[in-house]
Motif scaffolding. Structure first.
Motif, PDB file in Angstrom:
ATOM      1  N   SER A   1      75.184  33.061  39.027  1.00  0.00           N
ATOM      2  CA  SER A   1      74.378  33.718  39.064  1.00  0.00           C
ATOM      3  C   SER A   1      73.565  33.685  37.334  1.00  0.00           C
ATOM      4  N   ASP A   2      72.478  33.932  37.034  1.00  0.00           N
ATOM      5  CA  ASP A   2      72.785  34.365  35.740  1.00  0.00           C
ATOM      6  C   ASP A   2      72.485  33.570  34.595  1.00  0.00           C
ATOM      7  N   TRP A   3      71.714  32.201  35.428  1.00  0.00           N
ATOM      8  CA  TRP A   3      71.627  31.099  35.363  1.00  0.00           C
ATOM      9  C   TRP A   3      70.334  30.655  33.966  1.00  0.00           C
ATOM     10  N   HIS A   4      69.861  32.025  33.906  1.00  0.00           N
ATOM     11  CA  HIS A   4      68.765  31.863  33.026  1.00  0.00           C
ATOM     12  C   HIS A   4      68.409  30.605  32.060  1.00  0.00           C
ATOM     13  N   LEU A   5      67.932  29.923  33.111  1.00  0.00           N
ATOM     14  CA  LEU A   5      67.063  28.409  32.911  1.00  0.00           C
ATOM     15  C   LEU A   5      66.044  28.852  31.616  1.00  0.00           C
TER      16      LEU A   5
ATOM     17  N   GLY B   1      69.985  36.057  40.732  1.00  0.00           N
ATOM     18  CA  GLY B   1      69.211  36.830  40.131  1.00  0.00           C
ATOM     19  C   GLY B   1      69.059  36.627  38.534  1.00  0.00           C
ATOM     20  N   ASP B   2      67.878  36.409  37.578  1.00  0.00           N
ATOM     21  CA  ASP B   2      67.891  35.442  36.232  1.00  0.00           C
ATOM     22  C   ASP B   2      68.033  34.317  36.194  1.00  0.00           C
ATOM     23  N   ILE B   3      67.691  33.953  37.259  1.00  0.00           N
ATOM     24  CA  ILE B   3      67.566  32.068  37.782  1.00  0.00           C
ATOM     25  C   ILE B   3      67.004  31.361  36.486  1.00  0.00           C
TER      26      ILE B   3
ATOM     27  N   ASN C   1      66.163  40.892  36.814  1.00  0.00           N
ATOM     28  CA  ASN C   1      64.974  41.539  36.080  1.00  0.00           C
ATOM     29  C   ASN C   1      64.493  40.404  35.034  1.00  0.00           C
ATOM     30  N   HIS C   2      64.919  39.169  34.849  1.00  0.00           N
ATOM     31  CA  HIS C   2      64.292  38.612  34.092  1.00  0.00           C
ATOM     32  C   HIS C   2      63.408  37.840  34.773  1.00  0.00           C
ATOM     33  N   ASP C   3      63.204  37.303  36.047  1.00  0.00           N
ATOM     34  CA  ASP C   3      62.512  36.516  36.597  1.00  0.00           C
ATOM     35  C   ASP C   3      61.498  37.672  36.553  1.00  0.00           C
TER      36      ASP C   3
ATOM     37  N   GLY D   1      72.481  41.874  45.096  1.00  0.00           N
ATOM     38  CA  GLY D   1      71.576  42.794  44.440  1.00  0.00           C
ATOM     39  C   GLY D   1      72.036  42.142  42.586  1.00  0.00           C
ATOM     40  N   HIS D   2      71.152  42.878  41.804  1.00  0.00           N
ATOM     41  CA  HIS D   2      70.900  42.348  40.311  1.00  0.00           C
ATOM     42  C   HIS D   2      70.792  43.569  39.567  1.00  0.00           C
ATOM     43  N   PHE D   3      71.836  44.769  39.502  1.00  0.00           N
ATOM     44  CA  PHE D   3      72.093  45.802  38.305  1.00  0.00           C
ATOM     45  C   PHE D   3      73.263  45.618  38.386  1.00  0.00           C
TER      46      PHE D   3
ATOM     47  N   GLY E   1      74.805  40.151  40.421  1.00  0.00           N
ATOM     48  CA  GLY E   1      74.153  40.058  39.106  1.00  0.00           C
ATOM     49  C   GLY E   1      73.788  40.742  38.392  1.00  0.00           C
ATOM     50  N   HIS E   2      73.503  40.053  37.012  1.00  0.00           N
ATOM     51  CA  HIS E   2      73.173  41.998  35.924  1.00  0.00           C
ATOM     52  C   HIS E   2      74.515  41.084  34.561  1.00  0.00           C
ATOM     53  N   LEU E   3      75.461  41.754  35.079  1.00  0.00           N
ATOM     54  CA  LEU E   3      76.399  41.298  34.023  1.00  0.00           C
ATOM     55  C   LEU E   3      77.015  40.388  33.978  1.00  0.00           C
ATOM     56  N   HIS E   4      76.921  39.719  32.641  1.00  0.00           N
ATOM     57  CA  HIS E   4      76.928  38.321  32.414  1.00  0.00           C
ATOM     58  C   HIS E   4      78.864  38.515  31.996  1.00  0.00           C
ATOM     59  N   ARG E   5      79.599  39.082  32.329  1.00  0.00           N
ATOM     60  CA  ARG E   5      81.158  38.801  32.527  1.00  0.00           C
ATOM     61  C   ARG E   5      81.452  38.147  33.861  1.00  0.00           C
TER      62      ARG E   5
HETATM   63 MN   LIG Z   1      70.708  37.715  32.799  1.00  0.00          MN
END
Ligand SMILES: [Mn+2]
Length: 403
Positions: A7-11, A48-50, A84-86, A188-190, A227-231
């Protein structure tokens, strides 16, 4: 059935102005791809947050396209959901991608009709998918997939004057409750109750409150991959976050990164295991006196320095960069020193220099604007400034002319 959850790749993310695209590419090439090849999951899930920005640049899209092509080549079925970033820019070619077992989910259809996945041995699982959507789109989706005239939907919207994401999810669960196949897995992403935030998450705020979903809401599901929480964390016996692939803040850099591996046999989760992956760069916080740090051996890590000096040091950032070429952040342990160093370094020097150059207020403001915003001032704004400056000067004259 083997599931790999990331999750949360944030490319395309930058850290304090430093673009991480090369480090991200390196991570996929040297760490992520070999792992996926080794595990050979029946399905790879990315919650999410690809990408990091809804408006990705070409470089970011290129990296995403390379990753997708690799997954296609290696025949790894993959399911992506929006965070939410996508934005829908990245799902534009979803119909083509689907032909190659790459699924991009950007609506609520698969919450109504679960996404069914079956492995070679006939093991079946059911994904109920909740991508992140803005509130208005969420509402629109409900009306499209469950019908504007649906009694539950109508009753809900008549009763609610103010919408909360939480309420909409409750409505969705209400609408879906007779359509449960098992094992039912929610994607989900929350943020969920009891989950640990890292501070990197851009909050899904509503009226100033972060929306955190109650665990109770999802009690009907066998488990949740989020996804969403980064830990990387396991929130309860059935709620999993795989977290971001790389550390995206100094505070988070001390925590292990990775993905979750799951195995399902005869509809039962028989294995859950975090697989830790080392980041493609080192990140750390260093504390010390300037005179010691400037004489320490060269260090290529991404660094935040906390200076213990009580007196402000002149141009510490530029000078320490010779020892720490990837220095990203510098602050003083004592905040008072920080403030006086700011005034010393910037306000005084810049101002004195400007005086030397005999800049008038207009030129000085232009310079100040450029320093802060890192661009030239727009004409409109500059005109407004000149207008106020003129008014100010006239007021000054009036004050002075008083007896
Ligand atoms: Mn994220």
């Amino acid at each position: 059935m083997k599931i790999l959850h990331s999750s949360d790749w944030h490319l395309g993310k930058s850290l304090f102005g430093k673009k991480l695209i090369d480090e991200q590419a390196l991570f996929f090439e040297k760490t992520f791809f070999p792992l996926v090849k080794d595990v050979k999951p029946d399905i790879l899930i990315i919650t999410g947050d690809i990408i990091d920005k809804p408006n990705p640049d070409l470089e970011t899209l290129k990296l995403l396209s390379e990753i997708l092509f690799w997954l296609f080549k290696e025949k790894i079925p993959s399911l992506f959901i929006l965070g939410n970033h996508d934005s829908k820019r990245i799902t534009l070619f979803k119909e083509f991608l689907k032909q190659n077992y790459l699924y991009m989910i950007d609506n609520l259809y698969h919450f109504k009709a679960p996404f069914i996945w079956e492995d070679e041995k006939g093991e079946k699982i059911y994904f109920y998918i909740l991508p992140y959507l803005p509130l208005y789109e969420f509402k629109e989706n409900i009306e499209i997939f469950w019908g504007k005239e649906n009694k539950i939907v109508v009753d809900f919207f008549v009763k609610k004057s103010q919408l909360l994401l939480k309420d909409l999810v409750e409505l969705l669960l209400n609408l879906t409750k007779d359509n449960f196949y098992r094992p039912a897995i929610a994607l989900g992403h929350f943020a969920i109750e009891k989950g640990i935030f890292t501070g990197e998450e851009i909050s899904l705020k509503f009226m100033g409150l972060e929306e955190v979903f109650p665990l109770e809401l999802f009690k009907n599901f066998d488990f949740l991959l989020l996804g969403h929480l980064h830990r990387l964390q396991k929130v309860s016996s059935k709620v999993f976050y795989s977290g971001s692939i790389l550390p995206y803040s100094f505070e988070e850099s001390v925590h292990k990164k990775g993905v979750w591996f799951f195995e399902i046999k005869n509809s039962v989760l028989v294995k859950e295991e975090p697989i830790y992956l080392s980041p493609s760069f080192e990140m750390k916080i260093v504390k010390g006196y300037f005179k010691d740090l400037i004489n320490s051996p060269k260090d290529e890590a991404y660094i935040k320095i906390i200076l213990k000096d009580e007196e402000p040091v002149l141009h510490p950032f530029e000078r320490l960069k010779t020892v720490f070429p990837n220095l990203l952040l510098l602050e003083y342990e004592d905040k008072k020193t920080e403030i006086s160093s700011f005034s010393k370094d910037f306000i005084m020097e810049e101002f004195l220099e400007s005086k030397k150059m005999e800049l008038n207020e207009e030129e000085l403001f232009k310079k100040f604007y450029k320093y802060i915003e890192e661009k030239e001032i727009e004409d409109k704004l500059f005109e407004a400034f000149k207008k106020y400056l003129k008014e100010f000067k006239e007021n000054q004259k009036e004050v002075k002319s008083w007896p």
